[in-house]
Scaffold this active site. Structure first.
Site, short mmCIF file in Angstrom:
data_model
loop_
_atom_site.label_atom_id
_atom_site.label_comp_id
_atom_site.label_asym_id
_atom_site.label_seq_id
_atom_site.Cartn_x
_atom_site.Cartn_y
_atom_site.Cartn_z
N CYS A 117 53.13 23.65 65.38
CA CYS A 117 52.31 23.92 66.58
C CYS A 117 52.96 23.43 67.87
CB CYS A 117 50.92 23.32 66.40
SG CYS A 117 50.03 24.11 65.06
N HIS A 163 47.84 22.81 73.27
CA HIS A 163 47.81 23.58 72.03
C HIS A 163 46.35 23.69 71.57
CE1 HIS A 163 48.37 25.05 68.09
NE2 HIS A 163 47.99 23.93 67.50
N ASN A 190 43.56 29.17 66.08
CA ASN A 190 44.86 28.48 66.19
C ASN A 190 45.97 29.47 65.83
OD1 ASN A 190 47.12 26.87 65.97
ND2 ASN A 190 46.13 25.27 64.75
O1 UT7 Z 1 47.39 22.71 64.76
C1 UT7 Z 1 48.15 21.67 64.32
C2 UT7 Z 1 47.46 20.41 64.03
N1 UT7 Z 1 46.18 20.58 63.42
C3 UT7 Z 1 45.13 19.99 63.97
O2 UT7 Z 1 45.23 19.41 65.03
C4 UT7 Z 1 43.82 20.07 63.22
C5 UT7 Z 1 43.16 18.71 63.16
N2 UT7 Z 1 41.95 18.68 62.39
C6 UT7 Z 1 40.81 19.32 62.74
O3 UT7 Z 1 40.78 20.06 63.70
C7 UT7 Z 1 39.55 19.04 61.96
O4 UT7 Z 1 39.79 17.95 61.09
C8 UT7 Z 1 39.03 20.25 61.12
C9 UT7 Z 1 38.44 21.28 62.05
C10 UT7 Z 1 40.14 20.84 60.29
C11 UT7 Z 1 37.90 19.79 60.20
O5 UT7 Z 1 36.87 19.17 60.94
P1 UT7 Z 1 36.30 17.71 60.55
O6 UT7 Z 1 35.19 17.45 61.47
O7 UT7 Z 1 37.46 16.77 60.55
O8 UT7 Z 1 35.75 17.97 59.12
P2 UT7 Z 1 36.16 17.24 57.77
O9 UT7 Z 1 37.47 17.75 57.29
O10 UT7 Z 1 35.97 15.78 57.92
O11 UT7 Z 1 35.01 17.76 56.84
C12 UT7 Z 1 33.65 17.42 57.06
C13 UT7 Z 1 32.83 18.21 56.08
C14 UT7 Z 1 33.34 18.15 54.65
O12 UT7 Z 1 32.23 18.13 53.77
P3 UT7 Z 1 31.73 16.77 53.09
O13 UT7 Z 1 32.93 16.27 52.32
O14 UT7 Z 1 31.37 15.87 54.24
O15 UT7 Z 1 30.59 17.21 52.27
C15 UT7 Z 1 34.08 19.44 54.47
O16 UT7 Z 1 34.12 19.89 53.14
O17 UT7 Z 1 32.86 19.60 56.45
C16 UT7 Z 1 33.23 20.36 55.32
N3 UT7 Z 1 33.94 21.55 55.76
C17 UT7 Z 1 33.29 22.68 56.07
N4 UT7 Z 1 31.98 23.01 56.07
C18 UT7 Z 1 31.66 24.26 56.45
C19 UT7 Z 1 35.26 21.72 55.94
N5 UT7 Z 1 35.50 22.97 56.36
C20 UT7 Z 1 34.29 23.60 56.44
C21 UT7 Z 1 33.89 24.89 56.82
N6 UT7 Z 1 32.56 25.16 56.82
N7 UT7 Z 1 34.75 25.84 57.21
#
Ligand code: UT7
Length: 333
Positions: A116, A257, A287
């Site tokens: 990225c 980004h 993204n």
């Molecule tokens: O581009 C290059 C670098 N990349 C980044 O900068 C991305 C950085 N990370 C992020 O943007 C975020 O971490 C994400 C958008 C990928 C995820 O958001 P989050 O708030 O960090 O969610 P999480 O991974 O902590 O997940 C929270 C919950 C989980 O469920 P439990 O374990 O709490 O029951 C996930 O399974 O959200 C769940 N989850 C979803 N739920 C509904 C993860 N993806 C989804 C989804 N829909 N699509």
């Protein structure tokens, strides 16, 4: 004899996004997710998908769009730097394919992989080529067909990515108050386990096993990346401001980004930049990896929002880890 300092300036821009739209409702139909979760956790409403064609085809279209706006002809291009993580093939480079498609018969060039941060690193590389005095016209392209490496059974990643491409032309300017002024760039390989595509390279060549393990798709530990991305992007952008004695009000736009609206908001807050001075396209395109920043540059310029003399800070964070910021003063009327 003292040689006159040269800066690289962006003298033309161009872009391409495919027509097919995947909205959040579509993802509700294929994985356990909701429009509400995607929008509030990421800021994404929809993203694009290239159905027929590859990364070089999108890059070719972005360059053709660029050449409509400049008197520079493809045969005048000295070098093509194409940032991507989704090259058409491992080799030849997609830069070669674009060179052929656009008729840049006098150019050399290469692909640059920095995930990225790819466009940011490519922009600094192209800028150094110009500053050296050796090259006069460098095309810098960010192009990614992320849908080709997205696992549409993995809700953690499939909602995040989309396809797109954009390009800028760099040319020299002797008015060094314009153009690319400075950059601060970093890599740290300790991030390799948090964000990667494990197979297809020399470590894990393609096999039935790598396919069964879904190793030809993006893997991301979102939470781990989120933490370092917020800190990385905010710290390096703040450092750039300090270095050049810039305050929030001196900056026309932060061009970050587009991985997550919450990361973007945290970076802007640290820099003392209000939300109206942050370019956003994550809602429309998701993204697009190397294309997020040049797409923002192209659209905001064409909408008359980015103007000549504007101070711009570009900031990125990606797999590797890779991250950095770049300070430029816009020189296009
Ligand atoms: O581009 C290059 C670098 N990349 C980044 O900068 C991305 C950085 N990370 C992020 O943007 C975020 O971490 C994400 C958008 C990928 C995820 O958001 P989050 O708030 O960090 O969610 P999480 O991974 O902590 O997940 C929270 C919950 C989980 O469920 P439990 O374990 O709490 O029951 C996930 O399974 O959200 C769940 N989850 C979803 N739920 C509904 C993860 N993806 C989804 C989804 N829909 N699509």
């Amino acid at each position: 004899m003292e040689t006159k300092k040269i800066n690289a300036a962006i003298t033309a821009v161009g872009m391409y996004v495919p027509e097919k739209i995947l909205d959040n409702k579509y993802f509700e139909s294929i994985v356990d997710t909701s429009d509400e979760w995607i929008l509030t956790r990421t800021g994404i409403r929809e993203r694009r998908m290239m159905e027929n064609g590859a990364t070089s085809d999108m890059a070719t279209k972005a360059c053709e769009d660029l050449f409509k706006t400049t008197n520079v002809k493809p045969e005048e291009i000295d070098a093509i730097i194409l940032a991507t993580v989704t090259p058409d093939m491992m080799f030849p480079s997609s830069a070669c394919l674009v060179q052929k498609n656009i008729g840049a018969v006098n150019a050399w060039g290469f692909d640059l992989i920095a995930a990225c941060s790819g466009f940011l690193f490519a922009l600094q590389t192209g800028s150094s080529f110009i500053e050296s005095g050796r090259y006069k016209k460098v095309l810098v392209i960010g192009s990614d067909k992320m849908t080709s490496i997205t696992d549409y059974t993995d809700r953690n990643t499939c909602v995040l990515f989309g396809d797109g491409s954009a390009a800028v032309l760099l040319e020299p300017t002797t008015d060094t108050s314009y153009g690319i002024i400075d950059s601060i760039l970093h890599i740290d390989g300790s991030g390799k386990d948090a964000l990667n595509m494990k197979a297809g390279g020399s470590l894990n060549p393609a096999s039935h096993e790598t396919v069964d393990k879904r190793w030809h798709y993006i893997y991301q530990d979102g939470k781990a990346v989120f933490k370092v991305a917020v800190k990385g992007m905010a710290d390096v952008s703040y450092e750039m401001m300090q270095k050049h004695n810039l305050k929030g009000e001196d900056i026309a736009y932060l061009i970050p980004h587009q991985a997550n609206l919450r990361i973007i908001d945290a970076t802007a807050e640290r820099m003392g930049i209000t939300k109206d001075k942050v370019t956003i396209n994550i809602d429309k395109y998701g993204n697009t990896t190397t294309a997020t920043i040049p797409l923002c540059l192209t659209e905001y310029y064409r909408e008359g929002k980015i103007k000549k003399g504007d101070n711009l800070i570009i900031a990125a964070f990606g797999a590797g880890y890779t991250w950095g910021s770049l300070y430029l003063r816009w020189s296009l009327d």
